[in-house]
Every structure is written in structure tokens, then in C-alpha cells.
Design a protein around this motif. Sequence first.
Motif, short mmCIF file in Angstrom:
data_model
loop_
_atom_site.label_atom_id
_atom_site.label_comp_id
_atom_site.label_asym_id
_atom_site.label_seq_id
_atom_site.Cartn_x
_atom_site.Cartn_y
_atom_site.Cartn_z
N GLY A 1 -10.77 16.28 33.63
CA GLY A 1 -9.91 16.79 34.69
C GLY A 1 -8.78 17.67 34.21
O GLY A 1 -7.76 17.80 34.89
N GLU B 1 -22.99 20.62 24.49
CA GLU B 1 -22.94 21.93 25.14
C GLU B 1 -23.42 23.07 24.25
O GLU B 1 -24.03 24.02 24.74
CB GLU B 1 -21.51 22.22 25.64
CG GLU B 1 -21.05 21.29 26.74
CD GLU B 1 -21.89 21.37 28.00
OE1 GLU B 1 -22.31 22.48 28.40
OE2 GLU B 1 -22.15 20.30 28.60
N GLU C 1 -7.80 21.50 32.73
CA GLU C 1 -8.24 22.88 32.51
C GLU C 1 -7.70 23.37 31.17
O GLU C 1 -6.51 23.23 30.88
CB GLU C 1 -7.74 23.78 33.62
CG GLU C 1 -8.24 25.20 33.50
CD GLU C 1 -7.79 26.08 34.64
OE1 GLU C 1 -7.81 27.29 34.47
OE2 GLU C 1 -7.41 25.54 35.70
N PHE D 1 -15.62 24.10 30.28
CA PHE D 1 -15.99 23.61 31.62
C PHE D 1 -16.34 22.12 31.57
O PHE D 1 -15.97 21.36 32.46
CB PHE D 1 -17.16 24.40 32.20
CG PHE D 1 -16.79 25.71 32.81
CD1 PHE D 1 -15.68 25.84 33.63
CD2 PHE D 1 -17.55 26.84 32.56
CE1 PHE D 1 -15.33 27.06 34.20
CE2 PHE D 1 -17.22 28.07 33.13
CZ PHE D 1 -16.10 28.18 33.95
N ALA D 2 -17.06 21.71 30.54
CA ALA D 2 -17.43 20.30 30.40
C ALA D 2 -16.20 19.42 30.19
O ALA D 2 -16.11 18.33 30.75
CB ALA D 2 -18.42 20.12 29.25
N ILE E 1 -19.01 16.37 23.27
CA ILE E 1 -19.17 17.44 24.27
C ILE E 1 -19.59 18.73 23.58
O ILE E 1 -20.49 19.43 24.04
CB ILE E 1 -17.87 17.63 25.07
CG1 ILE E 1 -17.63 16.43 25.98
CG2 ILE E 1 -17.92 18.92 25.89
CD1 ILE E 1 -16.29 16.44 26.68
N GLU F 1 -13.21 20.12 31.32
CA GLU F 1 -12.54 20.06 32.63
C GLU F 1 -13.24 19.06 33.54
O GLU F 1 -12.58 18.26 34.21
CB GLU F 1 -12.53 21.45 33.27
CG GLU F 1 -11.79 21.48 34.58
CD GLU F 1 -11.67 22.87 35.17
OE1 GLU F 1 -11.18 22.97 36.31
OE2 GLU F 1 -12.07 23.86 34.52
N ASP F 2 -14.56 19.10 33.58
CA ASP F 2 -15.32 18.17 34.43
C ASP F 2 -15.11 16.72 34.02
O ASP F 2 -14.95 15.84 34.85
CB ASP F 2 -16.82 18.49 34.38
CG ASP F 2 -17.19 19.74 35.15
OD1 ASP F 2 -16.34 20.24 35.94
OD2 ASP F 2 -18.31 20.23 34.97
N ARG F 3 -15.12 16.48 32.72
CA ARG F 3 -15.05 15.09 32.24
C ARG F 3 -13.64 14.52 32.25
O ARG F 3 -13.44 13.35 32.57
CB ARG F 3 -15.63 15.02 30.83
CG ARG F 3 -15.65 13.61 30.31
CD ARG F 3 -16.68 13.41 29.27
NE ARG F 3 -16.60 12.06 28.75
CZ ARG F 3 -17.07 11.69 27.59
NH1 ARG F 3 -17.69 12.55 26.84
NH2 ARG F 3 -16.94 10.46 27.19
N SER G 1 -18.68 27.04 28.02
CA SER G 1 -19.44 25.87 28.47
C SER G 1 -18.73 24.58 28.06
O SER G 1 -18.64 23.63 28.85
CB SER G 1 -20.85 25.93 27.88
OG SER G 1 -21.61 24.84 28.30
#
Length: 79
Positions: A51, A15, A53, A44-45, A11, A47-49, A41
Motif C-alpha cells: 500500500g 516480478e 507508492e 507496482f507489486a 517480489i 504498491e499492491d502488497r 513491475s
Amino acid sequence: MPPSRDDVLAIISEEARIDPAKLEPSATLASLGIASLDVVSVLFAVEDRFGVEVPVEALGSAETLDQFVDVILSRIAAA
């Protein structure tokens, strides 16, 4: 299965647009050219991948790549 160190490094590489071969654990974020925008960045990636924070404040005094990855993995493990 929890994410591995390699998952997090992938990641960061993507990123921050850094060749994975340059991601040495002892390298500082500054020496790798990872700026604050890149850090956000990456978070955020993550968190997206995964779940989870990871607030910027959680990074505290993480200066090396290894410390940065450790913080992310510890937050994921605690979730």
C-alpha cells in the motif's frame, strides 16, 4: 509488522523472473537483467502488497540490488 528485506527480494525475484539465489546485494540491476519495465513491475507489486507508492524517480541513482531494496524499504518505513 513492516516488510523485511526478504519480502522485497521475493517480489523482485517474482516480478523480474530471477532465481532468488542470484539476488546478491552488490549485483547491479543491469547485471541481473532487471530492465526498466521490470523496475516498474516491482514498484507496482510493492504498491499492491504494502500500500505504498514508490515513484520511479525515488530510485534516483540506485544501481545495485541493495540500493534498490533500501529505497523501497525507506519509502515503506516513511509511510
